[in-house]
Scaffold this active site. Structure first.
Site, PDB file in Angstrom:
ATOM      1  N   GLU A   1       0.720  -1.156  -0.111  1.00  0.00           N
ATOM      2  CA  GLU A   1       0.045   0.027  -0.003  1.00  0.00           C
ATOM      3  C   GLU A   1       0.904   1.123  -0.145  1.00  0.00           C
ATOM      4  O   GLU A   1       1.440   1.701   1.063  1.00  0.00           O
ATOM      5  CB  GLU A   1      -0.786  -0.025   1.199  1.00  0.00           C
TER       6      GLU A   1
ATOM      7  N   CYS B   1      -1.669   9.229   3.052  1.00  0.00           N
ATOM      8  CA  CYS B   1      -1.468   8.600   1.692  1.00  0.00           C
ATOM      9  C   CYS B   1      -2.749   8.901   0.559  1.00  0.00           C
ATOM     10  O   CYS B   1      -2.067   8.866  -0.575  1.00  0.00           O
ATOM     11  CB  CYS B   1      -1.229   7.144   1.888  1.00  0.00           C
TER      12      CYS B   1
END
Length: 486
Positions: free
Chosen positions: A224, A258
């Site tokens: 990720e 993110c």
């Protein structure tokens, strides 16, 4: 893949970590398929601990950041973790059921199913920006799938690490869940362990390092990562509403997310209005000065703050216009940095090349929707994309023309905390997914089981070949080839 056992008489540095790996591997070999009640019990205990420790955790994160909004910690790190655990508890029985599949016509009357088997020992590598949610989310998926888990927390969040270790040690033994933090002096050693799966959240650069280390053991990885997630504002969407939501995404956790909007694509004739709306919304959320505002989070440390200043200085030196959304003195206020909107950006600036991961919002003006889409497609595929439009044709066009890990329409980030859907990246922004059933399956081995009916004559397909049954089957399925092909 069977995880090897390390000889404890000749362990490398951080021998406790290797010893724990041995314990977890041995425990898994002894109990390779925990039943439903065992898995749900662990998830219930985890959920209860999160709720019990919520204030202690929020205060610890605040300590590590020097100033991190307690409400943001509860809303994003803790509520998200509880919701994910609840979702797994509620659906785990269904997830664990073998999945019935249809045999080929050739094998009719036999049985075929897929059984989801725990992989073994799972390693989870956690970033500093959400040290709880990004540790406990993968932990929920791993426990639901029946695995043992080793978690590597970031070195720069020691207070949070200590609380998480204490919280988890109260309900799990180290051969079930083990937590490591800043005491691992060489973090790369963690990913050299021959895990059965690794979940890594972090930057693309470190993701490549993790993937290389995992390749030595043929360990599958879920990465990720991040990237420059765009916020595309349609010409026909109410600009004030879009500005409010993009600004909120950029200010939450001081942009250190993110999936934070990395840059905004705005119709050229609406750029000035967009800037004014962003400034007004920042003022209404946080006031004109954020120096002592408990609702606003700081840049995590001096190194990350210095990087953001260098990006802004590079943009300014190359002709960009920089607008702070609140009063700010970079010497006096330092890491208490409001959102900075940056106009007139050019391709040679760092601000359009690097993931910003902070309260800096470049605005890219566009003339036609196809120009905005072309701009997005020219870059690496982002972890998230935000599209602001009420036009269903426009929405579908953007969704079909662009690639991203996930999408939120007319807002930012909320697709991540809906746990019945997968979360993951694509290309430079990652690979693999977790959350919900996809997370359960990501950390399980999908084992196909074919059960031959007692009297089914598979021996008819054995040599010697050329029997009438074989010829009939081949003729039925393959018909005749092209005799003219040489």
């Amino acid at each position: 893949m069977n995880s090897p056992h390390f000889n404890e008489d000749n362990l490398p540095e951080n021998n406790h970590m290797f010893s724990v790996f041995n314990q977890q591997n041995a425990a898994f070999q002894a109990t390779p398929y925990p039943d439903l009640d065992s898995r749900r019990s662990k998830l219930f205990k985890l959920k209860k601990q999160i709720i019990r420790y919520q204030d202690v955790i929020a205060n610890a994160i605040n300590t590590d950041f020097s100033s991190r909004s307690l409400d943001e910690s509860k809303l994003l790190d803790l509520l998200g973790s509880v919701l994910e655990a609840e979702h797994a508890i509620r659906h785990l029985r269904k997830w664990m059921r073998p999945s019935k599949r249809s045999t080929e016509l050739l094998f009719l009357s036999n049985r075929l199913h897929v059984q989801y088997q725990p992989k073994g020992v799972v390693g989870v590598v956690v970033p500093w920006n959400f040290p709880v949610y990004l540790a406990l989310g993968p932990l929920v998926a791993a426990l639901a799938a029946g695995n043992r888990v080793m978690i590597k927390l970031p070195e720069i969040t020691p207070a949070t690490n200590a609380v998480l270790k204490r919280m988890l040690a109260e309900v799990f033994t180290e051969h079930e869940v083990a937590v490591f933090g800043e005491e691992i002096t060489d973090p790369s050693l963690f990913t050299t362990l021959p895990f059965n799966h690794i979940v890594f959240t972090g930057s693309p650069a470190i993701g490549r390092v993790v993937m290389r280390a995992a390749a030595e053991n043929l360990t599958p990885v879920t990465l990720e990562l991040g990237g420059k997630s765009p916020a595309l504002i349609s010409r026909h969407y109410p600009l004030a509403d879009a500005a409010k939501r993009v600004l909120h995404g950029k200010a939450t956790n001081c942009g250190q997310i993110c999936v934070s909007p990395d840059y905004a694509l705005v119709p050229r004739d609406k750029v000035d209005q967009f800037v004014e709306e962003c400034k007004a919304n920042f003022s209404s959320m946080y006031g004109n000065s954020i120096r002592d505002n408990p609702n606003y989070t700081s840049i995590v440390n001096d190194r990350h703050f210095k990087r953001l200043l260098e990006i802004l200085d590079d943009a300014k030196a190359k002709g960009a216009q920089i607008i702070a959304c609140a009063e700010y003195d970079r010497d006096q206020d330092a890491r208490r940095m409001p959102v900075h909107i940056v106009l007139n950006c050019t391709a040679d600036m760092r601000i359009l090349k690097e993931e910003l991961f902070g309260p800096v919002l470049p605005v890219v003006a566009y003339d036609a929707l196809d120009d905005a889409i072309a701009y997005i497609k020219a870059g690496e595929r982002p972890l998230a994309l935000y599209c602001f439009t009420h036009d269903s044709n426009e929405r579908d066009y953007v969704l079909k023309q662009t690639h991203s890990g996930g999408v939120t329409m007319n807002d930012w980030g909320w697709h991540v905390v809906n746990h019945d859907a997968p979360f993951g990246g694509i290309g430079n922004s990652g690979m693999g997914t977790y959350h919900g059933i996809e997370g359960f399956r990501e950390l399980s081995h999908a084992k196909t089981v074919f059960a031959r009916h007692r009297f089914f004559p598979t021996q008819l397909f054995y040599p010697p070949y050329g029997t009438w049954v074989q010829k009939l089957a081949l003729h039925f399925f393959l018909k005749k080839g092209d005799p003219n092909l040489k």
